[in-house]
Design a protein around this motif. Structure first.
Motif, PDB file in Angstrom:
ATOM      1  N   SER A   1      32.114  -0.025  21.285  1.00  0.00           N
ATOM      2  CA  SER A   1      30.568   0.186  20.886  1.00  0.00           C
ATOM      3  C   SER A   1      30.040   1.440  21.450  1.00  0.00           C
ATOM      4  O   SER A   1      28.776   1.733  21.525  1.00  0.00           O
ATOM      5  N   VAL A   2      30.869   2.317  21.409  1.00  0.00           N
ATOM      6  CA  VAL A   2      30.416   3.769  21.664  1.00  0.00           C
ATOM      7  C   VAL A   2      29.908   4.440  20.233  1.00  0.00           C
ATOM      8  O   VAL A   2      29.521   5.518  20.719  1.00  0.00           O
ATOM      9  N   GLY A   3      30.188   4.034  19.004  1.00  0.00           N
ATOM     10  CA  GLY A   3      29.885   4.688  18.131  1.00  0.00           C
ATOM     11  C   GLY A   3      30.774   5.689  17.257  1.00  0.00           C
ATOM     12  O   GLY A   3      30.550   6.454  16.368  1.00  0.00           O
ATOM     13  N   LYS A   4      32.136   5.232  17.733  1.00  0.00           N
ATOM     14  CA  LYS A   4      33.156   6.041  17.115  1.00  0.00           C
ATOM     15  C   LYS A   4      33.346   5.821  15.631  1.00  0.00           C
ATOM     16  O   LYS A   4      33.611   6.818  14.922  1.00  0.00           O
ATOM     17  N   SER A   5      33.392   4.471  15.435  1.00  0.00           N
ATOM     18  CA  SER A   5      33.603   4.271  13.621  1.00  0.00           C
ATOM     19  C   SER A   5      32.348   5.067  13.120  1.00  0.00           C
ATOM     20  O   SER A   5      32.699   5.394  11.701  1.00  0.00           O
ATOM     21  N   THR A   6      30.944   4.924  13.401  1.00  0.00           N
ATOM     22  CA  THR A   6      30.150   5.371  12.688  1.00  0.00           C
ATOM     23  C   THR A   6      30.174   6.924  12.762  1.00  0.00           C
ATOM     24  O   THR A   6      29.753   7.388  11.762  1.00  0.00           O
ATOM     25  N   LEU A   7      30.400   7.517  13.697  1.00  0.00           N
ATOM     26  CA  LEU A   7      30.472   8.898  13.730  1.00  0.00           C
ATOM     27  C   LEU A   7      31.780   9.439  12.803  1.00  0.00           C
ATOM     28  O   LEU A   7      31.796  10.412  12.112  1.00  0.00           O
ATOM     29  N   ALA A   8      32.766   8.508  12.911  1.00  0.00           N
ATOM     30  CA  ALA A   8      34.171   8.830  12.070  1.00  0.00           C
ATOM     31  C   ALA A   8      33.855   8.876  10.732  1.00  0.00           C
ATOM     32  O   ALA A   8      34.212   9.627   9.987  1.00  0.00           O
ATOM     33  N   LYS A   9      32.964   7.905  10.256  1.00  0.00           N
ATOM     34  CA  LYS A   9      32.657   7.628   8.994  1.00  0.00           C
ATOM     35  C   LYS A   9      32.010   8.637   8.323  1.00  0.00           C
ATOM     36  O   LYS A   9      31.742   9.109   7.299  1.00  0.00           O
ATOM     37  N   ARG A  10      30.766   9.203   9.276  1.00  0.00           N
ATOM     38  CA  ARG A  10      30.149  10.208   8.963  1.00  0.00           C
ATOM     39  C   ARG A  10      30.640  11.326   8.804  1.00  0.00           C
ATOM     40  O   ARG A  10      30.563  12.221   7.720  1.00  0.00           O
ATOM     41  N   ILE A  11      31.967  11.909   9.270  1.00  0.00           N
ATOM     42  CA  ILE A  11      32.694  12.983   9.391  1.00  0.00           C
ATOM     43  C   ILE A  11      33.430  12.866   7.952  1.00  0.00           C
ATOM     44  O   ILE A  11      33.245  13.704   7.302  1.00  0.00           O
TER      45      ILE A  11
ATOM     46  N   THR B   1      27.503  10.313  24.701  1.00  0.00           N
ATOM     47  CA  THR B   1      26.377   9.948  23.551  1.00  0.00           C
ATOM     48  C   THR B   1      25.270   8.800  24.101  1.00  0.00           C
ATOM     49  O   THR B   1      24.619   8.430  23.338  1.00  0.00           O
ATOM     50  N   SER B   2      25.334   8.994  25.491  1.00  0.00           N
ATOM     51  CA  SER B   2      24.253   8.019  26.237  1.00  0.00           C
ATOM     52  C   SER B   2      22.867   8.413  25.759  1.00  0.00           C
ATOM     53  O   SER B   2      22.029   7.442  25.627  1.00  0.00           O
ATOM     54  N   TYR B   3      22.653   9.869  25.583  1.00  0.00           N
ATOM     55  CA  TYR B   3      21.511  10.317  25.246  1.00  0.00           C
ATOM     56  C   TYR B   3      21.315  10.951  23.752  1.00  0.00           C
ATOM     57  O   TYR B   3      20.623  11.814  23.675  1.00  0.00           O
ATOM     58  N   LEU B   4      22.467  10.781  23.242  1.00  0.00           N
ATOM     59  CA  LEU B   4      22.407  11.493  21.948  1.00  0.00           C
ATOM     60  C   LEU B   4      22.676  10.256  20.717  1.00  0.00           C
ATOM     61  O   LEU B   4      23.271   9.389  20.903  1.00  0.00           O
ATOM     62  N   ASP B   5      21.805  10.512  19.434  1.00  0.00           N
ATOM     63  CA  ASP B   5      22.178   9.665  18.414  1.00  0.00           C
ATOM     64  C   ASP B   5      23.208  10.333  17.662  1.00  0.00           C
ATOM     65  O   ASP B   5      24.130  11.244  17.850  1.00  0.00           O
ATOM     66  N   ILE B   6      23.618   9.329  16.524  1.00  0.00           N
ATOM     67  CA  ILE B   6      24.621   9.718  15.724  1.00  0.00           C
ATOM     68  C   ILE B   6      24.567  11.162  15.234  1.00  0.00           C
ATOM     69  O   ILE B   6      25.513  12.074  15.041  1.00  0.00           O
TER      70      ILE B   6
END
Ligand code: DC
Length: 209
Positions: free
Chosen positions: A12-22, A192-197
């Protein structure tokens, strides 16, 4: 060798969302390696396989299809738990390593690079990758994000339960003997504690360019 960007990090750190964006932005293939473990877990449940049945578990891993990997059924608490349990089995990791190593050769021909995310991609699967990202965020923040995501879908959940599940999976990922979650040599730490995607994506774009 085809260039590879690896993204490792906890649940739940946002890996999938970031990877999809890339992957969407650069039009390059993406492998969410967690889906391999999830797909095997799903087969274990459907076929009522004993968690100690090495032979049948290996058979599932060897016969995974794209259909298994894109199934909508792969995301549930039950699958989270079984995928996490089986991910400490060496024979399974070795079998799934074959699929992961073949992925760029199969799907990234003629592409700029491929993106692969998971727990051990930069350390075990592609230690020679050009760009290795280690994503991190505080467990409380990850739990809060996951909670909001689930709520948005109209489902009822308890924040405490999500937090406890995240801690249990972290404990497993970070402490297992084989391929534990840890930053790879030469990896870039992205907290990414204080960064959005979008903010995280801007960092990645800079690295790529
Ligand atoms: O990233 P995810 O939550 O979809 O991963 C599901 C499970 O698979 C998780 O418990 C950790 C495990 N996993 C792993 O051990 N190694 C990977 N490269 C990817 C996932």
């Amino acid at each position: 060798m085809i260039d590879i960007i690896t993204i490792d990090g906890p649940a739940s750190v946002g890996k999938s969302t970031l990877a999809k964006r890339i992957s969407n932005y650069y039009e390059v293939p993406l492998l969410n390696s967690g889906r391999l473990y999830r797909a095997v877990a799903s087969e274990i449940i459907d076929k009522k396989i004993n968690i100690r049945d090495k032979y049948r578990i290996l058979q599932c891993a060897k016969s995974l299809t794209n259909k298994n990997l894109s199934s909508k059924k792969l995301f549930s608490s039950k699958i989270d738990k079984i995928a996490s349990d089986i991910s400490s089995k060496k024979y399974l990791r070795n079998q799934l390593k074959i699929y992961q190593r073949e992925f760029p050769r199969k799907y990234a021909i003629g592409k700029k690079f491929s993106v692969i995310e998971g727990r051990d991609i930069g350390t075990e699967i592609f230690p020679q990758a050009k760009i290795k990202i280690f994503m991190w965020a505080d467990a409380k923040i990850r739990a809060q994000r996951r909670y909001l995501q689930i709520q948005k879908k109209g489902r009822k959940v308890s924040l405490k339960r999500i937090y406890n599940e995240i801690i249990a999976r972290d404990t497993n990922d970070l402490n297992r003997k084989i391929a534990p979650l840890k930053p790879a040599v030469n990896s870039v730490l992205l907290d990414t504690s204080y960064l959005d995607i979008e903010q995280a994506f801007r960092v990645i774009k800079k690295l790529i360019n």
